[in-house]
Design a protein around this motif. Structure first.
Motif, PDB file in Angstrom:
ATOM      1  N   SER A 136       0.820  -1.207   0.000  1.00  0.00           N
ATOM      2  CA  SER A 136       0.000   0.000   0.000  1.00  0.00           C
ATOM      3  C   SER A 136       0.855   1.259   0.000  1.00  0.00           C
ATOM      4  O   SER A 136       0.639   2.185  -0.809  1.00  0.00           O
ATOM      5  CB  SER A 136      -0.926  -0.013   1.224  1.00  0.00           C
ATOM      6  N   ASP A 140       1.608   3.928  -3.201  1.00  0.00           N
ATOM      7  CA  ASP A 140       1.383   5.360  -3.040  1.00  0.00           C
ATOM      8  C   ASP A 140       2.606   6.157  -3.495  1.00  0.00           C
ATOM      9  O   ASP A 140       2.484   7.149  -4.231  1.00  0.00           O
ATOM     10  CB  ASP A 140       1.071   5.656  -1.570  1.00  0.00           C
ATOM     11  N   ARG A 190      -7.823  -0.011  -4.507  1.00  0.00           N
ATOM     12  CA  ARG A 190      -6.522   0.658  -4.439  1.00  0.00           C
ATOM     13  C   ARG A 190      -6.053   1.055  -5.835  1.00  0.00           C
ATOM     14  O   ARG A 190      -5.527   2.160  -6.029  1.00  0.00           O
ATOM     15  CB  ARG A 190      -5.496  -0.250  -3.781  1.00  0.00           C
ATOM     16  N   GLN A 193      -7.976   4.079  -6.786  1.00  0.00           N
ATOM     17  CA  GLN A 193      -7.608   5.229  -5.971  1.00  0.00           C
ATOM     18  C   GLN A 193      -6.353   5.920  -6.501  1.00  0.00           C
ATOM     19  O   GLN A 193      -6.273   7.152  -6.538  1.00  0.00           O
ATOM     20  CB  GLN A 193      -7.378   4.783  -4.524  1.00  0.00           C
TER      21      GLN A 193
END
Length: 342
Positions: A136, A140, A190, A193
Motif C-alpha cells: 500500500s 502510493d 486501491r 484510488q
C-alpha cells in the motif's frame, strides 16, 4: 471491441529439452528473448515477464531481459507480469523502467503487484507480517514518482523523500503502469484510488465470475473522480494445431508444475479431470487456434476488457512448443478474435 489489445506473458519457467532434461537458466533466458522476438514478428501487442526468486523460474530481473528484447524488436511493448513492488524500492523501480523506456524508444510498461509467491520477502529482508502495508505505501510512492515531478513523501517502509527528483526522466513524461489484482476487492479499489489501470490475474474458474470486480473498479474510479481506465486480464493457456494436441502436449508439464505449487499451498494434486474441466469451463484457454479464439472472445465480451494477456508458458513445456504456440497466437488466434468481436 476490435480495439482490444493482445499480449503474451511468461515467468521464464525452466523448461526441458527433447530428452526431458532441464535446461540451464541461461539458456531459458536466451529462449525467452527468442520467444519475444517471434511475438513481435507475428503482431502481438505486448510481451510481459514475471519476476520470481525460486528454482523453477529463470527470470528474477525482468528489466534486464526486457532490455535485451528491446534491442531486437521494433514495435512490441515490453512490460512485467508482475514487478513485486512489496519487496522492491519504488525509486529503483522507476529508475530501471525509465531506463528501459529510453532503450526501447518508449515501449516500457510496468505491472505492479504483491506477487503470488513470497520468496522475495525473506530474500530481501522483509517481514510477511507487513505484506499489506508494504504494498500500500509503496504503491502510493510509486504513483508520486510516475508524475516525474519533485516528490515529497513519508511512510513507515522506507526513508522519507523531501522535494526529491528522480532520474532519468522519460520522453513521454510518465511510464504506463498497471496494478495486478488477484481477486481482492481492496486491491481493486486501491488501483482505482491511485489511478492505475487494472490487470485481473485469473488462474482458476470461469473468467465471467470476475465481472463484479470490473464493475467495482469502474464504480471506484467514479467515486475517486477519475477518468475511465483500461482493464486487462492475465490467464493461462496454450495453442497447438488441434485441441487434442494442445491438451496432450500441455498436460504433463502443467500437472507437474501445478501439483508442486499446490503441495506448497495445501492444494490437492491436479487431476486430469479437473484440468480438462478448467479448459472447458474455467480459466485455461487451451486448444486449436479456432477453439482458443472463441474462448478469448467470450472472456473479452463477458468482462468488457481492453486487453487480453495469455500466460503461454506452463512449467517445463519445451521451448519448441512455446514457439509454435506464439506463432499460432499471433498469426491465427488474434485475427480470428478480432473477427469475432467486430
Amino acid at each position: 471491441m476490435s480495439s482490444v489489445e493482445f499480449g503474451l506473458d511468461t515467468f521464464g519457467d525452466v523448461t526441458v529439452d527433447k530428452d526431458g532434461n532441464s535446461l540451464p537458466y541461461a539458456q531459458v533466458i536466451r529462449n525467452v528473448v527468442e520467444q519475444a522476438v517471434l511475438a513481435d514478428e507475428v503482431g502481438v501487442d505486448v510481451f510481459g515477464l514475471g519476476e520470481h526468486h525460486r528454482d523453477d523460474y529463470a527470470v528474477s530481473a525482468p528489466e534486464i531481459v526486457l532490455a535485451a528484447i528491446a534491442a531486437r524488436t521494433r514495435r512490441i511493448r515490453l512490460g512485467t507480469a508482475v514487478t513485486v513492488l512489496s519487496s522492491d524500492d519504488p525509486v529503483r523501480v522507476f529508475e530501471r523502467f525509465a531506463t528501459l523506456a529510453a532503450v526501447s524508444d518508449g515501449r516500457a510498461e510496468i505491472t505492479l503487484g504483491r506477487g503470488s509467491f513470497t520468496e522475495s520477502f525473506p530474500l530481501f529482508g522483509y517481514d510477511l507480517a507487513d505484506y499489506e502495508q508494504l504494498f500500500s505505501e509503496k504503491a502510493d510512492l510509486m504513483a508520486e514518482l510516475l508524475t516525474e515531478k519533485p516528490v515529497t513523501w513519508s511512510g513507515t517502509v522506507r526513508p522519507a523523500l523531501q522535494d526529491q527528483e528522480v532520474f532519468p526522466k522519460t520522453e513521454a513524461g510518465t511510464i504506463p503502469t498497471w496494478i495486478g489484482v488477484g481477486g481482492s476487492p481492496e486491491s481493486v479499489v486501491r488501483a482505482a484510488q491511485h489511478g492505475f489501470p487494472m490487470v485481473l490475474a485469473i488462474i482458476g474458474g470461469d473468467p465471467a465470475r470476475f465481472a463484479p470486480y470490473v464493475e467495482l473498479y469502474h464504480r471506484a474510479l467514479d467515486q475517486f473522480d477519475r477518468e475511465r481506465l483500461p482493464v486487462a486480464v492475465h490467464v493461462p493457456g496454450f495453442v497447438a494445431a488441434t485441441d487434442e494436441e494442445a491438451v496432450e502436449t500441455l498436460w504433463p508439464h502443467a500437472q507437474k508444475s501445478i501439483t508442486r505449487i499446490g503441495a506448497e499451498r495445501g492444494w490437492p494434486p491436479l487431476t486430469r479431470d479437473r484440468f480438462e474441466d478448467d479448459i472447458s469451463e474455467g480459466a485455461w484457454h487451451v486448444g486449436s487456434p479456432e477453439t482458443v479464439a472463441a474462448k478469448i472472445a467470450r472472456t473479452v465480451t463477458a468482462l468488457g476488457i481492453q486487453r487480453f494477456d495469455l500466460k503461454y508458458s506452463a512449467g517445463t513445456l519445451p521451448h519448441e512448443s512455446l514457439m509454435t504456440a506464439i506463432h499460432l497466437y499471433g498469426t491465427e488466434v488474434i485475427p480470428r478474435v478480432r473477427e469475432l468481436l467486430d
